[in-house]
Design a protein around this motif. Structure first.
Motif, PDB file in Angstrom:
ATOM      1  N   LYS A 257      77.114 126.336 -29.553  1.00 41.74           N
ATOM      2  CA  LYS A 257      77.575 126.217 -30.866  1.00 41.74           C
ATOM      3  C   LYS A 257      77.657 127.157 -31.837  1.00 41.74           C
ATOM      4  O   LYS A 257      78.553 127.022 -32.688  1.00 41.74           O
ATOM      5  N   ALA A 261      80.622 128.348 -34.015  1.00 38.37           N
ATOM      6  CA  ALA A 261      80.633 128.584 -35.312  1.00 38.37           C
ATOM      7  C   ALA A 261      81.070 129.917 -35.618  1.00 38.37           C
ATOM      8  O   ALA A 261      81.724 130.173 -36.697  1.00 38.37           O
ATOM      9  N   LYS A 264      84.682 130.410 -35.662  1.00 38.79           N
ATOM     10  CA  LYS A 264      85.291 129.692 -36.892  1.00 38.79           C
ATOM     11  C   LYS A 264      85.205 130.288 -38.077  1.00 38.79           C
ATOM     12  O   LYS A 264      86.089 130.410 -38.920  1.00 38.79           O
ATOM     13  N   ALA A 268      87.852 131.767 -40.408  1.00 39.46           N
ATOM     14  CA  ALA A 268      87.937 131.628 -41.958  1.00 39.46           C
ATOM     15  C   ALA A 268      88.055 132.672 -42.695  1.00 39.46           C
ATOM     16  O   ALA A 268      88.955 132.792 -43.757  1.00 39.46           O
ATOM     17  N   GLY A 282      87.695 126.103 -46.494  1.00 41.53           N
ATOM     18  CA  GLY A 282      87.280 124.922 -45.791  1.00 41.53           C
ATOM     19  C   GLY A 282      86.949 125.125 -44.386  1.00 41.53           C
ATOM     20  O   GLY A 282      85.816 124.566 -43.857  1.00 41.53           O
ATOM     21  N   THR A 283      87.453 126.220 -43.635  1.00 41.57           N
ATOM     22  CA  THR A 283      87.098 126.441 -42.290  1.00 41.57           C
ATOM     23  C   THR A 283      85.625 127.130 -42.328  1.00 41.57           C
ATOM     24  O   THR A 283      85.062 126.853 -41.548  1.00 41.57           O
ATOM     25  N   LEU A 285      83.278 126.499 -44.582  1.00 49.07           N
ATOM     26  CA  LEU A 285      82.274 125.494 -44.842  1.00 49.07           C
ATOM     27  C   LEU A 285      81.803 124.778 -43.408  1.00 49.07           C
ATOM     28  O   LEU A 285      80.970 124.296 -43.213  1.00 49.07           O
ATOM     29  N   GLN A 286      82.958 124.732 -42.570  1.00 49.89           N
ATOM     30  CA  GLN A 286      82.929 123.936 -41.336  1.00 49.89           C
ATOM     31  C   GLN A 286      81.805 124.838 -40.484  1.00 49.89           C
ATOM     32  O   GLN A 286      81.010 124.370 -39.742  1.00 49.89           O
ATOM     33  N   ALA A 287      82.335 126.172 -40.456  1.00 50.40           N
ATOM     34  CA  ALA A 287      81.361 127.110 -39.561  1.00 50.40           C
ATOM     35  C   ALA A 287      79.778 127.099 -39.914  1.00 50.40           C
ATOM     36  O   ALA A 287      78.787 127.077 -39.085  1.00 50.40           O
ATOM     37  N   ALA A 289      78.281 124.534 -41.721  1.00 54.09           N
ATOM     38  CA  ALA A 289      77.797 123.223 -41.475  1.00 54.09           C
ATOM     39  C   ALA A 289      77.434 123.009 -40.018  1.00 54.09           C
ATOM     40  O   ALA A 289      76.406 122.533 -39.598  1.00 54.09           O
ATOM     41  N   ALA A 290      78.347 123.761 -39.176  1.00 56.30           N
ATOM     42  CA  ALA A 290      77.934 123.659 -37.596  1.00 56.30           C
ATOM     43  C   ALA A 290      76.726 124.449 -37.213  1.00 56.30           C
ATOM     44  O   ALA A 290      75.919 124.237 -36.277  1.00 56.30           O
TER      45      ALA A 290
END
Length: 313
Positions: A257, A261, A264, A268, A282-283, A285-287, A289-290
């Protein structure tokens, strides 16, 4: 004991200014039993004509592609033409140090189950000057990722977490019949994809923590800064493909994981640098969050730089 024939495959496309340096590095190898193949991928700068006019490079067999199909296509055609038991890959703008092939051959002799030999590289510029104060590619990457790597065999999980640089990749020709050839659709991450497939098939992947190659940085590289978004997207594809082939990787879920991340986050930042600020933010934030630990890497950017990157996102 008979020495195995080693085929060096050199794909080239409009690299006339550097290919002589690459070929000189092959001539300087301490290992004596070498076949050299230059696969010209539709060059328009006179590369083929020049090579055929230079007697000192007649040792290299030149194969002309009818049109430019990409480095992976050229490498695959080289594999099919190769007569050697072992195959070494070096791009025409890079070079091998004199003991590279001998070192690789010794590893395959001592460890017959090895499917891939790779090594470190010194980074040079377009004029051949050494960059980064002589710190090698793996030294720089290890510092950035806080992931030191030493000489020896590396597992699939290790490789998933930390890849190796391409110059000097050496494989038995027979391995390609088991795992498949280079995938042009994922270029320039085709080397990483191949490494993951070799390790995932159960072969040994041996890393030599010595700079046995020279990697040239210049503006014409397909994996350069100008193409970083595409490169990062291809990296994500390679990682997800490895997880699909080898779902047992998820047994070590935390580092997997974290690696996803991290990849990612790299995507980003590449998007932001390319002006794709909304998608990049947006990417990012995804990274985070993961894997919240990615915040540490974000913090290293500095508040001012990050604010500029996400402005108008």
């Amino acid at each position: 004991m008979q020495l195995p024939l080693v085929t060096v495959i050199i794909p080239t496309f409009n690299r006339r200014q550097w290919i002589s340096i690459c070929l000189d590095s092959i001539k300087s190898q301490t290992y004596p039993h070498v076949e050299t193949l230059v696969i010209d991928d539709g060059s328009t700068d006179g590369t083929v004509e020049w090579l055929k006019s230079q007697p000192e490079y007649f040792f290299a067999r030149v194969h002309e592609q009818p049109k430019n199909g990409g480095a992976s296509v050229a490498r695959n055609d080289g594999i099919r033409l190769a007569q050697g038991e072992l195959i070494v890959f070096i791009d025409s703008d890079d070079a091998l140090l004199p003991n590279h092939i001998e070192t690789a051959v010794n590893v395959f002799r001592d460890y017959p189950d090895t499917g891939l030999f790779c090594c470190d590289s010194t980074i040079i510029d377009s004029e051949g000057a050494i960059l980064f104060g002589g710190r090698t590619w793996h030294q720089l990457q290890s510092e950035q990722r806080n992931h030191p790597v030493q000489t020896g065999f590396r597992s699939l999980g290790n490789i998933f977490e930390f890849s190796h640089i391409f110059p000097g990749f050496t494989l038995p020709k027979a391995v390609f019949e088991k795992v498949g050839y280079f995938d042009q659709s994922i270029f320039p991450m085709d080397d990483y994809d191949l490494m993951l497939r070799v390790a995932g098939a159960g072969y040994g992947v041996y890393y030599c923590n010595e700079p046995l190659a020279l990697r040239r940085e210049h503006t014409g590289q397909c994996s350069g800064v100008a193409n970083s978004v595409d490169t990062c997207q291809k990296q994500m594809r390679a990682l997800h493909a490895a997880l699909k082939r080898n779902p047992e990787l998820w047994n070590a879920s935390a580092p997997i994981k974290r690696r996803l991340a991290s990849a990612k986050l790299e995507l980003a930042l590449s998007r932001m640098n390319a002006g794709e600020r909304a998608a990049g933010f947006g990417t990012l934030l995804q990274a985070v969050a993961a894997d919240p630990s990615q915040l540490i890497r974000v913090a290293h950017l500095g508040r001012g730089r990050l604010r500029r990157m996400v402005a108008s996102a």
